[in-house]
Structure formats: C-alpha cells, structure tokens
Design a protein around this motif. Structure first.
Motif, PDB file in Angstrom:
ATOM      1  N   VAL A 282       1.040  -1.020  -0.151  1.00 43.25           N
ATOM      2  CA  VAL A 282      -0.060   0.090  -0.609  1.00 43.25           C
ATOM      3  C   VAL A 282       0.536   1.292   0.115  1.00 43.25           C
ATOM      4  N   ILE A 283       2.449   1.139   1.023  1.00 41.64           N
ATOM      5  CA  ILE A 283       2.802   2.640   1.042  1.00 41.64           C
ATOM      6  C   ILE A 283       3.235   2.710  -0.374  1.00 41.64           C
ATOM      7  N   GLU A 284       3.888   1.590  -1.517  1.00 44.60           N
ATOM      8  CA  GLU A 284       3.929   1.921  -2.376  1.00 44.60           C
ATOM      9  C   GLU A 284       3.454   2.683  -3.579  1.00 44.60           C
ATOM     10  N   GLU A 285       1.883   1.516  -4.208  1.00 46.84           N
ATOM     11  CA  GLU A 285       0.943   1.659  -4.366  1.00 46.84           C
ATOM     12  C   GLU A 285       0.652   2.718  -4.667  1.00 46.84           C
ATOM     13  N   GLU A 286       0.216   3.505  -3.116  1.00 45.13           N
ATOM     14  CA  GLU A 286      -0.552   4.590  -2.968  1.00 45.13           C
ATOM     15  C   GLU A 286       0.310   6.229  -3.029  1.00 45.13           C
ATOM     16  N   GLY A 287       2.051   5.378  -3.371  1.00 42.30           N
ATOM     17  CA  GLY A 287       2.563   6.629  -3.035  1.00 42.30           C
ATOM     18  C   GLY A 287       2.645   7.253  -1.863  1.00 42.30           C
ATOM     19  N   LEU A 288       2.621   6.374  -0.810  1.00 45.87           N
ATOM     20  CA  LEU A 288       2.431   7.401   1.187  1.00 45.87           C
ATOM     21  C   LEU A 288       4.613   8.627   1.219  1.00 45.87           C
ATOM     22  N   LEU A 289       5.124   7.696   0.941  1.00 44.72           N
ATOM     23  CA  LEU A 289       6.386   7.789   1.584  1.00 44.72           C
ATOM     24  C   LEU A 289       5.953  10.078   1.099  1.00 44.72           C
ATOM     25  N   ALA A 290       5.813  10.087  -0.240  1.00 45.32           N
ATOM     26  CA  ALA A 290       5.720  11.090  -0.403  1.00 45.32           C
ATOM     27  C   ALA A 290       4.435  11.836  -0.005  1.00 45.32           C
ATOM     28  N   HIS A 291       2.958  11.958  -0.474  1.00 44.14           N
ATOM     29  CA  HIS A 291       1.911  11.768   0.491  1.00 44.14           C
ATOM     30  C   HIS A 291       2.115  12.191   2.398  1.00 44.14           C
ATOM     31  N   SER A 292       2.822  11.013   2.818  1.00 43.29           N
ATOM     32  CA  SER A 292       3.160  11.932   4.241  1.00 43.29           C
ATOM     33  C   SER A 292       4.145  13.242   3.860  1.00 43.29           C
ATOM     34  N   GLU A 293       5.899  13.517   3.472  1.00 44.50           N
ATOM     35  CA  GLU A 293       5.907  14.906   3.268  1.00 44.50           C
ATOM     36  C   GLU A 293       5.067  15.682   3.204  1.00 44.50           C
ATOM     37  N   GLN A 294       4.299  15.706   2.264  1.00 45.84           N
ATOM     38  CA  GLN A 294       3.745  16.626   1.354  1.00 45.84           C
ATOM     39  C   GLN A 294       2.505  17.391   2.546  1.00 45.84           C
ATOM     40  N   LEU A 295       1.763  16.459   3.403  1.00 43.08           N
ATOM     41  CA  LEU A 295       0.985  16.740   3.981  1.00 43.08           C
ATOM     42  C   LEU A 295       0.755  17.097   5.406  1.00 43.08           C
ATOM     43  N   GLY A 296       2.341  16.916   6.325  1.00 50.02           N
ATOM     44  CA  GLY A 296       2.869  17.265   7.236  1.00 50.02           C
ATOM     45  C   GLY A 296       3.780  18.461   7.105  1.00 50.02           C
ATOM     46  N   ASN A 297       4.227  18.464   5.655  1.00 53.27           N
ATOM     47  CA  ASN A 297       5.051  19.952   5.649  1.00 53.27           C
ATOM     48  C   ASN A 297       3.661  20.557   5.917  1.00 53.27           C
ATOM     49  N   TRP A 298       2.650  20.664   5.380  1.00 53.32           N
ATOM     50  CA  TRP A 298       1.146  21.726   4.953  1.00 53.32           C
ATOM     51  C   TRP A 298       0.767  21.348   7.200  1.00 53.32           C
ATOM     52  N   LEU A 299       0.538  21.003   7.458  1.00 55.03           N
ATOM     53  CA  LEU A 299       0.145  20.527   8.587  1.00 55.03           C
ATOM     54  C   LEU A 299       0.647  21.524   9.621  1.00 55.03           C
ATOM     55  N   ILE A 300       2.567  21.085   9.548  1.00 62.58           N
ATOM     56  CA  ILE A 300       3.150  21.722  10.395  1.00 62.58           C
ATOM     57  C   ILE A 300       3.314  22.917  10.331  1.00 62.58           C
ATOM     58  N   SER A 301       3.432  23.264   9.143  1.00 59.32           N
ATOM     59  CA  SER A 301       3.141  24.860   8.370  1.00 59.32           C
ATOM     60  C   SER A 301       1.794  26.006   9.007  1.00 59.32           C
ATOM     61  N   GLU A 302       0.383  25.325   9.173  1.00 63.02           N
ATOM     62  CA  GLU A 302      -0.686  25.405   9.890  1.00 63.02           C
ATOM     63  C   GLU A 302      -0.531  25.809  11.446  1.00 63.02           C
ATOM     64  N   LEU A 303       0.013  24.320  11.249  1.00 62.91           N
ATOM     65  CA  LEU A 303       0.086  24.907  13.209  1.00 62.91           C
ATOM     66  C   LEU A 303       0.902  25.635  13.593  1.00 62.91           C
ATOM     67  N   LYS A 304       1.967  26.543  12.925  1.00 58.86           N
ATOM     68  CA  LYS A 304       2.737  27.364  13.272  1.00 58.86           C
ATOM     69  C   LYS A 304       2.311  28.413  13.366  1.00 58.86           C
ATOM     70  N   LYS A 305       0.903  29.197  12.494  1.00 59.63           N
ATOM     71  CA  LYS A 305       0.614  30.433  12.757  1.00 59.63           C
ATOM     72  C   LYS A 305      -0.755  30.221  13.971  1.00 59.63           C
ATOM     73  N   ILE A 306      -0.598  29.469  14.182  1.00 56.94           N
ATOM     74  CA  ILE A 306      -1.755  29.730  15.342  1.00 56.94           C
ATOM     75  C   ILE A 306      -0.332  29.952  16.467  1.00 56.94           C
ATOM     76  N   PRO A 307      -0.764  31.497  17.324  1.00 59.49           N
ATOM     77  CA  PRO A 307       0.302  32.093  18.192  1.00 59.49           C
ATOM     78  C   PRO A 307       0.466  31.111  20.019  1.00 59.49           C
ATOM     79  N   GLU A 308      -1.002  30.970  19.677  1.00 53.57           N
ATOM     80  CA  GLU A 308      -0.785  30.666  21.618  1.00 53.57           C
ATOM     81  C   GLU A 308       0.009  29.536  21.557  1.00 53.57           C
ATOM     82  N   ILE A 309      -0.055  28.338  20.044  1.00 54.60           N
ATOM     83  CA  ILE A 309       0.933  27.144  20.528  1.00 54.60           C
ATOM     84  C   ILE A 309       2.642  27.407  20.127  1.00 54.60           C
ATOM     85  N   THR A 310       3.560  27.090  21.325  1.00 56.25           N
ATOM     86  CA  THR A 310       4.823  27.387  21.666  1.00 56.25           C
ATOM     87  C   THR A 310       6.195  26.556  21.054  1.00 56.25           C
ATOM     88  N   GLU A 311       5.716  25.797  20.575  1.00 53.88           N
ATOM     89  CA  GLU A 311       6.426  25.021  19.809  1.00 53.88           C
ATOM     90  C   GLU A 311       6.158  24.126  18.457  1.00 53.88           C
TER      91      GLU A 311
END
Length: 377
Positions: A282-311
């Motif tokens: 499933v990891i291979e066929e669904e390209g989940l390495l790239a998917h995990s990196e892409q969505l993780g980068n987006w989520l980390i970016s969005e969480l960093k925009k929340i001023p109350e989150i310290t890190e």
C-alpha cells in the motif's frame, strides 16, 4: 477477574474503523490522529490489508520457524527494496520492545562488550534491556541491573565520546525522532557525529525506528533524512503491521550472526508477514512517502501560524506541538467536543500527532480548526 491497570482509559468504546475514521458503540464518528500509538500506518481496515490477511488465513495461519516460510523471504525482498537496505539481514519478532532487546543483545554479541549508551528522553520498550535504556526510572524494576546502561544528555557528542573512551561500550541506541519523549528531532550533526564516533570506538549504532519508521516522516526511515547515514542495526515495529503484531531488526552485513544466536516462536509467522507485506504494498502503490511528507509540511506550517502554540516539531506525519498549558484537558476536549483522538507525551504540554499515512487534507484541516477553537475558548 479484573484486568490489570495499564493505561488511564478514555470513556469511549471503539467498535469499528475505516481509513482515519472510528466509530464507537453508539455510532458516533471520530477522527483518528493518533493511530493507536503510531501503529495504524495505512488506515483502519484498508481493503488490501484485510484481503492479504484473509487470503493467508484461508491457507495457513501459523507454523514454527523450524520450516521454510516463503512469505518471510517475500517480506524481506520487498522491505529491502523500499527501504534501500536490501543488503542487510532481517530478523523478525513481535514488537518494538523485542526488536530493541534483540538489537542490544546482538550489539553485545558482535563486540564482546556490555555497555549501552542511550539518551535523555528515550523510550525503547518495557522488556529487560530495552527498559534499562529508557529514560524513565519509574518503569525499571529493582530486579533490572542498569550498571551497563548509560543515559547521556541529548545532543551531547562530547559526553558520548567520553563514555566511549572507557572502552566497554557495545552499542549506542537512539531514536532519530523521539516519540514518547515529545517528538524531539535529533539534529543531523548529532546523528552523523554518533555514526562517526561508533565507528571510531568499535561500537554498534542502533537506530530505533519503531515509531518513526515505515514512511511516517516522509522517508522510509527517519534517519534517511541524513544522506549516507547507515546504522549497524535498525529496529522496527508499530506501523510495520498496521495493527497486527510484528517487529524486526535490520542487520548490517558487517555483523556476523551465527546460527541460533537469535530465535523466536511467533516472530515472522505467516499472518504477521502477510500483514506487513500488505503495508509495504500500500505504501508503494499509493505513494505514501511523498503523501506523508507533503501533508506533514502543510500541517506543520498551519500549526506554526497559531500564535498560542509555543513550538511545533517533527517531520512528515510525526508531529509534536507544545501548548502554554497542560495538554491533557485540551486532548480530552478534542475527544469529547470534536471527536478527535490525539496522543500524549512525556512532556505534559505536548500533543502528539501520528495519523495514518494516507489521511486526507480535509481531516487535518478539521483538526486545525477544532484546536484553534479550543485554545481560544
């Protein structure tokens, strides 16, 4: 008979799962951003995963390692192909603690030494040697002798070299990203330095990838964010079986393991191998390495925009966020008011996010919206 008290229990009984969604015994739907301690790698009841296990169960569920088991070879071949470690040996067991236990034992056999270095914040399991390398004195039994285990400061290469100079160190065990410790990402300098020091002093470098492995960070193993880093032993479990118990270690071709040195009754059984093969496919066929990196980068970016989150820390879909208040009440409200599961950490202000690798953007966006509402309420 009462069950032994293991974890504090949430007042929820889950009866069904599909993808990143769960349902309780009242039909209430939940979003799973924790995956049962980072175990659910390709989603609950993924059709290919279910079919693989059912097909194997129709033929043979188990026989011992005293016979040839071709599906073990199939798993080794696919794992070597996707991880880039096709020249390494594979020993299969049943859990992350067992994987680390055997990794530590193998390092000692290979070097003839007994000392093991680990680091503050580490969690390597609850069995004898694994727990001795874990930075939590409360879970180490009095019967466990820790004189050979040395827990050194995180990111301290100088202290590590001083300990290595004493001459009895068999191995260094480290998580490339500490999970229970709060999603602490080891720096490239630290991991590369440990690799050089282990070679210089004849110790074996053990990368504990039990939580961070199998694509969670956007690379097959978290240490592969560092080009050219190749540890002597790699331990695996959790996402390896998507809920079916399986663990293992990858062993460098430089380590000679004699016949019978390691052994197991249930490790590498037919059903476990079928489950792990399904995960890899499933990891291979669904390209989940790239998917995990892409969505993780987006989520980390969005969480960093929340001023109350310290890190915000992490890579891919292995993320820790620190709040200015204890995380426990926020996690409880996420479950009770928004029906979202998240994880705790040893750091009481930290929330851990470890969703399935094929989670979708809209689910992550729902979490960000809910978290903002709770923090600002």
């Amino acid at each position: 008979m009462n069950l032994f008290d293991v974890y504090p229990l949430m007042p929820v009984t889950i009866t069904k799962g599909q993808g990143s969604k769960l349902w309780d015994d009242h039909g209430m739907e939940y979003l799973d951003l924790y995956g049962g301690h980072a175990v659910i790698s390709v989603g609950h009841t993924h059709p290919h995963f279910v079919k693989r296990i059912k097909d194997q169960l129709d033929n043979l569920a188990f026989y011992s390692n005293s016979i040839q088991i071709p599906i073990q070879n199939q798993l080794a071949e696919k794992l070597g192909q996707l991880s880039g470690y096709d020249d390494y040996g594979l020993f299969l067991c049943n859990s992350g603690a067992e994987a680390n236990e055997n990794a530590i034992k193998l390092a000692s056999f290979a070097t003839g030494k007994s000392g093991i270095i680990s680091f503050t914040g580490a969690f390597h399991g609850r069995t004898s040697a694994a727990v001795a390398a874990t930075d939590n004195a409360k879970i180490v039994a009095p019967a466990n002798h820790r004189e050979d285990f040395h827990i050194l400061p995180w990111e301290d290469l100088e202290a590590t070299e001083e300990m290595l100079k004493k001459g009895n160190i068999a191995g260094i065990i480290i998580e490339a990203i500490q999970g229970v410790g709060g999603i602490m990402v080891a720096s490239d300098k630290f991991l590369s330095g440990l690799s050089k020091l282990s070679k210089k002093y004849g110790a074996k470098l053990i990368l504990d990838e039990v939580q961070a492995g199998f694509g969670r960070t956007g690379r097959f193993f978290a240490h592969q964010w560092i080009e050219g880093l190749r540890p002597d032993i790699i331990s695996m479990a959790k996402g390896m079986g998507n809920g079916f118990p399986i663990g293992g270690i990858l062993i460098s071709p430089d380590i000679e393991a004699s016949h019978g040195l390691l052994g197991t009754t249930f490790g590498g059984n037919h059903l476990a191998c079928a489950a792990s093969l399904a995960v890899l496919e499933v990891i291979e066929e669904e390209g989940l390495l790239a998917h995990s990196e892409q969505l993780g980068n987006w989520l980390i970016s969005e969480l960093k925009k929340i001023p109350e989150i310290t890190e915000v820390r992490g890579r891919g879909l292995m993320i820790g966020l620190d709040l200015p208040m204890p995380a426990g009440p926020i996690r409880s409200e996420l479950v009770q008011k928004h029906h979202i599961f998240t994880g705790s950490a040893a750091k009481k202000h930290t929330i851990r996010l470890l969703p399935a690798l094929n989670i979708q953007m809209n689910d992550l966006n729902s979490f960000v919206t809910a978290l903002k509402q709770l923090i600002n309420s």
